[in-house]
Write an enzyme that holds these catalytic residues in place. Sequence first.
Site, mmCIF file in Angstrom:
data_model
loop_
_atom_site.group_PDB
_atom_site.id
_atom_site.type_symbol
_atom_site.label_atom_id
_atom_site.label_comp_id
_atom_site.label_asym_id
_atom_site.label_seq_id
_atom_site.Cartn_x
_atom_site.Cartn_y
_atom_site.Cartn_z
ATOM 1 N N CYS A 150 20.564 36.799 39.496
ATOM 2 C CA CYS A 150 21.580 36.178 40.349
ATOM 3 C C CYS A 150 21.102 34.784 40.735
ATOM 4 O O CYS A 150 19.985 34.381 40.423
ATOM 5 C CB CYS A 150 21.823 37.012 41.602
ATOM 6 S SG CYS A 150 22.481 38.668 41.286
ATOM 7 N N ARG A 157 26.579 36.157 41.543
ATOM 8 C CA ARG A 157 26.073 37.493 41.240
ATOM 9 C C ARG A 157 26.194 37.886 39.777
ATOM 10 O O ARG A 157 27.226 37.683 39.150
ATOM 11 C CB ARG A 157 26.829 38.531 42.085
ATOM 12 C CG ARG A 157 26.283 39.950 41.945
ATOM 13 C CD ARG A 157 27.141 40.946 42.686
ATOM 14 N NE ARG A 157 26.550 42.281 42.643
ATOM 15 C CZ ARG A 157 27.208 43.407 42.861
ATOM 16 N NH1 ARG A 157 28.503 43.359 43.159
ATOM 17 N NH2 ARG A 157 26.601 44.578 42.797
ATOM 18 N N LEU A 158 25.103 38.462 39.264
ATOM 19 C CA LEU A 158 25.136 39.221 38.028
ATOM 20 C C LEU A 158 25.104 40.682 38.455
ATOM 21 O O LEU A 158 24.084 41.174 38.956
ATOM 22 C CB LEU A 158 23.937 38.892 37.135
ATOM 23 C CG LEU A 158 23.845 39.691 35.840
ATOM 24 C CD1 LEU A 158 24.986 39.317 34.898
ATOM 25 C CD2 LEU A 158 22.508 39.460 35.153
ATOM 26 N N ALA A 159 26.220 41.387 38.311
ATOM 27 C CA ALA A 159 26.354 42.743 38.843
ATOM 28 C C ALA A 159 25.684 43.752 37.931
ATOM 29 O O ALA A 159 26.074 43.909 36.774
ATOM 30 C CB ALA A 159 27.827 43.087 39.024
ATOM 31 N N VAL A 171 23.787 46.829 39.694
ATOM 32 C CA VAL A 171 23.782 48.078 40.457
ATOM 33 C C VAL A 171 24.837 48.013 41.554
ATOM 34 O O VAL A 171 24.931 47.015 42.265
ATOM 35 C CB VAL A 171 22.383 48.340 41.076
ATOM 36 C CG1 VAL A 171 22.414 49.587 41.953
ATOM 37 C CG2 VAL A 171 21.334 48.489 39.983
ATOM 38 N N ASN A 222 18.250 37.483 45.192
ATOM 39 C CA ASN A 222 18.145 37.506 43.740
ATOM 40 C C ASN A 222 16.956 38.375 43.386
ATOM 41 O O ASN A 222 15.828 38.085 43.796
ATOM 42 C CB ASN A 222 17.938 36.085 43.195
ATOM 43 C CG ASN A 222 17.527 36.068 41.727
ATOM 44 O OD1 ASN A 222 17.947 36.910 40.956
ATOM 45 N ND2 ASN A 222 16.698 35.109 41.356
ATOM 46 N N GLY A 223 17.201 39.455 42.626
ATOM 47 C CA GLY A 223 16.070 40.280 42.242
ATOM 48 C C GLY A 223 16.429 41.735 42.080
ATOM 49 O O GLY A 223 17.597 42.113 41.944
ATOM 50 N N GLU A 224 15.405 42.565 42.108
ATOM 51 C CA GLU A 224 15.586 44.007 41.984
ATOM 52 C C GLU A 224 14.427 44.719 42.671
ATOM 53 O O GLU A 224 13.260 44.363 42.485
ATOM 54 C CB GLU A 224 15.638 44.419 40.506
ATOM 55 C CG GLU A 224 15.871 45.898 40.296
ATOM 56 C CD GLU A 224 15.928 46.298 38.831
ATOM 57 O OE1 GLU A 224 16.207 47.485 38.557
ATOM 58 O OE2 GLU A 224 15.686 45.430 37.974
ATOM 59 N N ASP A 248 20.437 48.026 46.021
ATOM 60 C CA ASP A 248 19.183 47.621 46.644
ATOM 61 C C ASP A 248 19.406 46.482 47.629
ATOM 62 O O ASP A 248 18.614 46.277 48.555
ATOM 63 C CB ASP A 248 18.143 47.234 45.587
ATOM 64 C CG ASP A 248 18.629 46.155 44.630
ATOM 65 O OD1 ASP A 248 19.847 45.931 44.547
ATOM 66 O OD2 ASP A 248 17.788 45.539 43.949
#
Length: 357
Positions: free
Chosen positions: A2, A50-52, A54, A77-79, A102
């Site tokens: 993201c 956003r890159l969707a 989850v 931005n992250g996971e 998350d």
Amino acid sequence: MCGIAGWIDFYKDLREENIIAERMQNTLTRRGPDAGGQYTETHCRILHCRLAVVDIEHGAQPMKRVVGDQVYILTYNGELYNTSEVRKELESLGWSFEGHSDTEVLLAAFCQWKDQCLDRLNGIFAFGVWDSREQTLFLARDRMGVKPLFYYLYEGGLIFGSEIKSLLANPMIKPVIGKEGLAEILFLGPGRTPGQAIFKGIKELKPGECGYFSRQGFTTWAYWSLKAAEHTDSPAQTIEKTAWLIEDAITRQLVSDVPLCCFLSGGLDSSIITHYAAKKYKEEGRQLTACSVDYTDNKNYFKKSLYQPDADNFYIDLMIRQTDSLLRPTIIENADLAHALDEATEARDLPGMADID
């Protein structure tokens, strides 16, 4: 991936700065093509693209959470790879959640523990949280610095973003390269001094670093650093622990509500990742997809050596058969590689690693 950005200015009404905010956000659409959002109040603009991956429905950002008379706004931005563990701990403390992203867990964790939430996070991230009541911005970056976070500090204000071009879209910042920037490019490139970002006045939050920005200024500190310790495990214990850590790290990164794939080059790293990912997928009744890249006519020019006795395709096919995965190969021309270097340089905003990019 993201894109995040924001602008805090305690001497200016940022509700009137729609055009500049849009310009900043537009620089991030390639990082986050699925959705975008903004949060605005008098001295604050928080942006997100956003890159969707989850929780498509409940993971929209900037994300807002009201706790009593406090309002917290997150751009992230992250996971997180331990979302379920952190979520269970928060639920035991009385927190509730609308979805399973998350992002929502991270925001609740900050509301509960403030900057000490970082001690509980296993993942890669760059994020900012605006506390509307206290008029403070908290910024943090993951331990290894996988996710970028640049910022520009001036009297009464701070501008931050995932990419340098996001900051340069704001006319407060001029694209000036001084002596230090030239030295970074000519003497250290493609490496950089930690925290430096070539352009005059632009800094980068270092890996494992965080900080608060308020009317009193910007205070940063390292919340984590690598520490050396004596290795006391036996060879058998070392093998067992290493194998467990590798498998745990790989399987934790397979959480997704959209299809995933592995890049398989036939080398040791990608083969190990493919092995454990395929194993996890097989346990769930799914088949892993692996992608590979080769060059046109490579087989006509490949020469065996002690360093590389066989071409990559030999090992790729070996791993595909071993793991019962689906392979999607891509064949490219040298001209394609050269063209991709232009895009890679533009994406980085900084000197890169040539063909590795």
